[in-house]
Design a protein around this motif. Structure first.
Motif, short mmCIF file in Angstrom:
data_model
loop_
_atom_site.label_atom_id
_atom_site.label_comp_id
_atom_site.label_asym_id
_atom_site.label_seq_id
_atom_site.Cartn_x
_atom_site.Cartn_y
_atom_site.Cartn_z
N PHE A 276 0.80 -1.22 0.00
CA PHE A 276 0.00 0.00 0.00
C PHE A 276 0.84 1.27 0.00
O PHE A 276 0.30 2.37 -0.06
CB PHE A 276 -1.02 -0.04 1.13
N ILE B 177 -1.31 3.11 -6.65
CA ILE B 177 -2.47 2.23 -6.89
C ILE B 177 -2.29 1.52 -8.22
O ILE B 177 -1.97 2.13 -9.23
CB ILE B 177 -3.78 3.03 -6.87
N TRP C 53 -2.45 -3.84 -5.83
CA TRP C 53 -3.40 -3.49 -4.75
C TRP C 53 -4.61 -4.41 -4.80
O TRP C 53 -5.08 -4.89 -3.77
CB TRP C 53 -3.85 -2.04 -4.89
N SER D 272 -5.35 -7.07 -1.90
CA SER D 272 -6.61 -6.90 -1.16
C SER D 272 -7.43 -8.18 -1.19
O SER D 272 -8.02 -8.58 -0.19
CB SER D 272 -7.42 -5.74 -1.75
#
Length: 105
Positions: A55, A59, A63, A67
């Motif tokens: 993180f 982005i 990511w 996630s």
């Protein structure tokens, strides 16, 4: 979208989709007896530490992939903890975790 971003997105989707059958079966059946609780705990700890790195990156596809791993591994941890608690409840109640064999005669 450049080639690097396209490759990252494609690989993230393939990795995530490859984990779906395992996760779907665990959620549907609740059977996580083939998973080691210690291993699932270690994976979750590693994912949390790795999150600091992921993180901090811009982005991107990583990511999305990370996630997904965070959520799926946390889900497996919850299922494993419920399973361990359920086996403990069975032992305290004087029952075996596995059903008794039917008597044939």
């Amino acid at each position: 979208m450049d080639l690097v971003m396209l490759a990252g997105t494609a690989s993230a989707v393939v990795f995530a989709v490859s984990n779906l059958p395992m996760l779907r079966k665990a959620l549907r059946t609740g059977d996580v007896s083939s998973y080691s609780l210690a291993s699932v705990v270690m994976i979750n700890i590693a994912n949390l530490v790795y999150s600091i790195y992921v993180f901090s990156l811009p982005i991107g596809p990583v990511w999305m992939l990370h996630s997904f791993y965070l959520v799926s591994c946390a889900t497996l941890l919850v299922l494993c903890l419920r399973s361990v608690r359920g086996r403990g409840d069975d032992r305290r109640a004087g029952r075996d975790a596995l059903p008794a064999e039917p008597v044939r005669g």
